[in-house]
Design a protein around this motif. Structure first.
Motif, PDB file in Angstrom:
ATOM      1  N   ALA A  43      -1.789  -0.841   7.670  1.00  0.00           N
ATOM      2  CA  ALA A  43      -2.814  -1.544   6.888  1.00  0.00           C
ATOM      3  C   ALA A  43      -2.240  -2.364   5.745  1.00  0.00           C
ATOM      4  O   ALA A  43      -2.931  -3.211   5.174  1.00  0.00           O
ATOM      5  N   GLY A  44      -0.977  -2.133   5.396  1.00  0.00           N
ATOM      6  CA  GLY A  44      -0.370  -2.857   4.282  1.00  0.00           C
ATOM      7  C   GLY A  44       0.765  -2.064   3.688  1.00  0.00           C
ATOM      8  O   GLY A  44       0.837  -0.841   3.845  1.00  0.00           O
ATOM      9  N   TYR A  45       1.650  -2.733   2.974  1.00  0.00           N
ATOM     10  CA  TYR A  45       2.890  -2.108   2.514  1.00  0.00           C
ATOM     11  C   TYR A  45       2.687  -0.921   1.590  1.00  0.00           C
ATOM     12  O   TYR A  45       3.555  -0.054   1.493  1.00  0.00           O
ATOM     13  N   ASN A  46       1.561  -0.828   0.905  1.00  0.00           N
ATOM     14  CA  ASN A  46       1.352   0.282  -0.043  1.00  0.00           C
ATOM     15  C   ASN A  46       0.283   1.264   0.432  1.00  0.00           C
ATOM     16  O   ASN A  46      -0.211   2.062  -0.353  1.00  0.00           O
ATOM     17  N   ASP A  47      -0.058   1.254   1.720  1.00  0.00           N
ATOM     18  CA  ASP A  47      -1.120   2.134   2.208  1.00  0.00           C
ATOM     19  C   ASP A  47      -0.703   3.603   2.178  1.00  0.00           C
ATOM     20  O   ASP A  47      -1.556   4.485   2.182  1.00  0.00           O
ATOM     21  N   GLY A  48       0.612   3.873   2.151  1.00  0.00           N
ATOM     22  CA  GLY A  48       1.080   5.242   2.082  1.00  0.00           C
ATOM     23  C   GLY A  48       1.444   5.691   0.679  1.00  0.00           C
ATOM     24  O   GLY A  48       1.964   6.789   0.497  1.00  0.00           O
ATOM     25  N   VAL A  49       1.169   4.839  -0.310  1.00  0.00           N
ATOM     26  CA  VAL A  49       1.461   5.186  -1.708  1.00  0.00           C
ATOM     27  C   VAL A  49       0.217   5.829  -2.309  1.00  0.00           C
ATOM     28  O   VAL A  49      -0.722   5.144  -2.695  1.00  0.00           O
ATOM     29  N   ALA A  50       0.222   7.143  -2.372  1.00  0.00           N
ATOM     30  CA  ALA A  50      -0.969   7.883  -2.802  1.00  0.00           C
ATOM     31  C   ALA A  50      -0.769   8.405  -4.215  1.00  0.00           C
ATOM     32  O   ALA A  50      -0.469   9.587  -4.433  1.00  0.00           O
ATOM     33  N   ALA A  51      -0.966   7.551  -5.196  1.00  0.00           N
ATOM     34  CA  ALA A  51      -0.733   7.932  -6.591  1.00  0.00           C
ATOM     35  C   ALA A  51      -1.679   9.025  -7.054  1.00  0.00           C
ATOM     36  O   ALA A  51      -1.309   9.884  -7.865  1.00  0.00           O
ATOM     37  N   THR A  52      -2.909   9.024  -6.552  1.00  0.00           N
ATOM     38  CA  THR A  52      -3.914   9.979  -7.025  1.00  0.00           C
ATOM     39  C   THR A  52      -4.039  11.207  -6.126  1.00  0.00           C
ATOM     40  O   THR A  52      -5.073  11.872  -6.106  1.00  0.00           O
ATOM     41  N   GLY A  53      -2.975  11.520  -5.393  1.00  0.00           N
ATOM     42  CA  GLY A  53      -2.981  12.726  -4.583  1.00  0.00           C
ATOM     43  C   GLY A  53      -2.985  12.435  -3.103  1.00  0.00           C
ATOM     44  O   GLY A  53      -3.087  11.288  -2.667  1.00  0.00           O
ATOM     45  N   ALA A  54      -2.868  13.499  -2.309  1.00  0.00           N
ATOM     46  CA  ALA A  54      -2.828  13.377  -0.857  1.00  0.00           C
ATOM     47  C   ALA A  54      -3.933  12.439  -0.365  1.00  0.00           C
ATOM     48  O   ALA A  54      -5.078  12.526  -0.807  1.00  0.00           O
ATOM     49  N   LYS A  55      -3.590  11.560   0.550  1.00  0.00           N
ATOM     50  CA  LYS A  55      -4.478  10.468   0.973  1.00  0.00           C
ATOM     51  C   LYS A  55      -5.857  10.951   1.421  1.00  0.00           C
ATOM     52  O   LYS A  55      -6.876  10.336   1.104  1.00  0.00           O
ATOM     53  N   GLU A  56      -5.896  12.057   2.146  1.00  0.00           N
ATOM     54  CA  GLU A  56      -7.173  12.570   2.638  1.00  0.00           C
ATOM     55  C   GLU A  56      -7.931  13.370   1.584  1.00  0.00           C
ATOM     56  O   GLU A  56      -9.136  13.591   1.718  1.00  0.00           O
ATOM     57  N   MET A  57      -7.220  13.832   0.562  1.00  0.00           N
ATOM     58  CA  MET A  57      -7.857  14.685  -0.456  1.00  0.00           C
ATOM     59  C   MET A  57      -7.384  14.269  -1.846  1.00  0.00           C
ATOM     60  O   MET A  57      -6.674  15.014  -2.537  1.00  0.00           O
ATOM     61  N   PRO A  58      -7.763  13.093  -2.309  1.00  0.00           N
ATOM     62  CA  PRO A  58      -7.321  12.647  -3.638  1.00  0.00           C
ATOM     63  C   PRO A  58      -7.939  13.482  -4.752  1.00  0.00           C
ATOM     64  O   PRO A  58      -9.007  14.082  -4.588  1.00  0.00           O
ATOM     65  N   SER A  59      -7.255  13.506  -5.876  1.00  0.00           N
ATOM     66  CA  SER A  59      -7.760  14.220  -7.055  1.00  0.00           C
ATOM     67  C   SER A  59      -8.649  13.266  -7.840  1.00  0.00           C
ATOM     68  O   SER A  59      -8.211  12.591  -8.763  1.00  0.00           O
ATOM     69  N   ASP A  60      -9.925  13.192  -7.454  1.00  0.00           N
ATOM     70  CA  ASP A  60     -10.841  12.224  -8.045  1.00  0.00           C
ATOM     71  C   ASP A  60     -12.115  12.858  -8.586  1.00  0.00           C
ATOM     72  O   ASP A  60     -13.047  12.161  -8.987  1.00  0.00           O
ATOM     73  N   GLY A  61     -12.182  14.189  -8.584  1.00  0.00           N
ATOM     74  CA  GLY A  61     -13.350  14.873  -9.121  1.00  0.00           C
ATOM     75  C   GLY A  61     -14.512  15.000  -8.158  1.00  0.00           C
ATOM     76  O   GLY A  61     -15.524  15.630  -8.498  1.00  0.00           O
ATOM     77  N   LYS A  62     -14.408  14.432  -6.969  1.00  0.00           N
ATOM     78  CA  LYS A  62     -15.494  14.523  -5.992  1.00  0.00           C
ATOM     79  C   LYS A  62     -15.482  15.887  -5.312  1.00  0.00           C
ATOM     80  O   LYS A  62     -14.417  16.414  -4.979  1.00  0.00           O
ATOM     81  N   ALA A  63     -16.674  16.430  -5.090  1.00  0.00           N
ATOM     82  CA  ALA A  63     -16.784  17.772  -4.517  1.00  0.00           C
ATOM     83  C   ALA A  63     -16.121  17.867  -3.152  1.00  0.00           C
ATOM     84  O   ALA A  63     -15.513  18.894  -2.821  1.00  0.00           O
ATOM     85  N   GLU A  64     -16.225  16.815  -2.362  1.00  0.00           N
ATOM     86  CA  GLU A  64     -15.659  16.850  -1.014  1.00  0.00           C
ATOM     87  C   GLU A  64     -14.133  16.842  -1.011  1.00  0.00           C
ATOM     88  O   GLU A  64     -13.504  17.083   0.026  1.00  0.00           O
ATOM     89  N   HIS A  65     -13.538  16.554  -2.153  1.00  0.00           N
ATOM     90  CA  HIS A  65     -12.073  16.538  -2.254  1.00  0.00           C
ATOM     91  C   HIS A  65     -11.531  17.736  -3.036  1.00  0.00           C
ATOM     92  O   HIS A  65     -10.344  17.764  -3.364  1.00  0.00           O
TER      93      HIS A  65
END
Length: 291
Positions: free
Chosen positions: A61-83
Motif C-alpha cells: 500500500a505504500g512505503y510506510n504502511d508497515g511503520v506502526a508508531a502507535t502500536g501493533a497495526k491490528e491493535m493500535p494504542s488509541d483508547g478505543k475499546a475494540e483495541h
C-alpha cells in the motif's frame, strides 16, 4: 502551564508530520525504484509459484504502511475499546510500567524507558510490529532467512525438521548449545500447503517490547507467522501473539500485504546510531522536559 504548552506543540508537530506522510503516500511518494499497488491499478494477478516466498518485499500500500508508531497495526494504542488487549493482571501491570513516546500511555521523549532509542536490540516480533519496511526472504534447503532493512538485521527460520525448544524459559537447540534466551527467539517453519508457510517462535529475552507503545511480553511468548502467497506479486503476512503470562488469550497483531520488487531493488541503510540519539536528546528531548 509552559510544560503543557510545549507538550501541546509537540503533539501538533506530530499530527502535521503524520498528515504529511498520509498525503505523501496517497500522492505516490515511494522509495526510489519501488513499485506499489497504486502503480498497478486494474492489473490482472499472475498465479503464484508453489512453495516460494523468496524475493524482495515492500508494503504493497505504500512505503510506510508497515511503520506502526502507535502500536501493533491490528491493535493500535488509541483508547478505543475494540483495541484494548486482553491483559492478565500481570500483563497490565507490566504495560503500565513501560513508558513509550506514543500511544495512550505516552510520555515525553526524555522520560521514556523504551530500550530501542538507546540502540538496544529491537528484537522479534517488534521488527514486524513497529518499523517493518523493506525485507528480503531467502530460501535454502535447511532454512528460510529474512533480512530486514531496519538496523540491517536478519532471522533464521529453520525448516530442517527440528522442533522448537521444549522449555521456552530455558531454550536451546540442544547440545552443545547451552540454554539461552534470545532477542530474536528460536524459529521453525513448514509449508502447510503449496502457498502458505507458517513459522513458530519461542525462547525470547523478555527485556524487549512487542511494539512501539510498550506492550509487554514474558519468556513464555510464542509467535505465529503466516506467509500466504496469494499471487506472483503479493504476500500476505499475519502475526499472532500468544503469551499466557501477559494475555488471557492469543491476539492478532499484524495483517500486512506485501508486494514483490525486482531483484535489483536496493534495500536502503537504516541504522540506529547512538550519536544521533544523543544529539536528539541534547537538542530536543531534554530541553522539552526542562521547560
Amino acid at each position: 502551564m509552559l510544560k503543557r504548552f510545549v507538550a501541546s506543540m509537540v503533539l501538533l508537530v506530530f499530527v502535521v508530520v503524520f498528515a504529511s506522510f498520509v498525503r505523501a503516500q496517497q500522492s505516490g511518494m515511494r522509495l526510489p525504484g519501488a513499485v506499489y499497488d497504486f502503480d498497478k491499478k486494474g492489473e490482472k494477478p499472475t498465479p503464484a509459484p508453489k512453495r516460494d516466498i523468496s524475493g524482495i518485499w515492500e508494503p504493497a500500500a505504500g512505503y510506510n504502511d508497515g511503520v506502526a508508531a502507535t502500536g501493533a497495526k491490528e491493535m493500535p494504542s488509541d483508547g478505543k475499546a475494540e483495541h484494548e488487549l486482553p491483559y492478565t493482571a500481570e500483563g497490565r501491570k507490566a504495560f503500565l510500567a513501560n513508558k513509550p513516546t506514543f500511544g495512550v500511555t505516552q510520555v515525553e521523549a526524555a522520560l521514556t524507558n523504551d530500550p530501542v532509542p538507546g540502540c538496544n536490540p529491537q528484537g522479534f516480533p517488534r521488527i514486524l510490529l513497529h518499523n517493518f519496511r523493506t525485507s528480503r526472504i531467502v530460501q535454502t534447503p535447511e532454512n528460510v532467512l529474512v533480512l530486514y532493512e531496519f538496523n540491517k538485521k536478519w532471522r533464521v527460520i529453520w525448516t530442517d525438521g527440528r522442533q522448537l525448544p521444549k522449555d521456552p524459559q530455558n531454550p536451546t537447540w540442544g547440545p552443545p548449545d547451552p540454554p539461552e534466551s534470545r532477542w530474536w527467539g528460536y524459529s521453525v517453519g513448514k509449508w502447510v500447503d503449496d502457498y502458505t508457510f507458517v513459522a513458530e517462535s519461542n525462547g525470547f529475552d523478555d527485556r524487549t517490547w512487542l511494539d512501539n507503545v510498550g506492550r509487554p511480553h514474558s519468556n513464555l511468548l510464542r509467535v505465529t507467522e503466516q506467509y500466504r502467497r496469494t499471487d506472483r506479486d503479493h504476500l500476505e503476512i499475519t502475526v499472532t501473539i500468544d503469551d499466557p503470562k501477559m494475555y488471557t488469550k492469543p491476539w492478532v497483531a499484524l495483517r500486512l500485504r506485501e508486494r514483490l520488487q525486482k531483484p535489483s531493488f536496493d534495500i536502503h541503510e537504516m541504522e540506529c546510531a547512538p550519536m544521533e540519539t544523543d544529539a536528539y536528546n541534547k537538542d530536543i528531548a531534554d530541553p522539552a522536559v526542562e521547560k
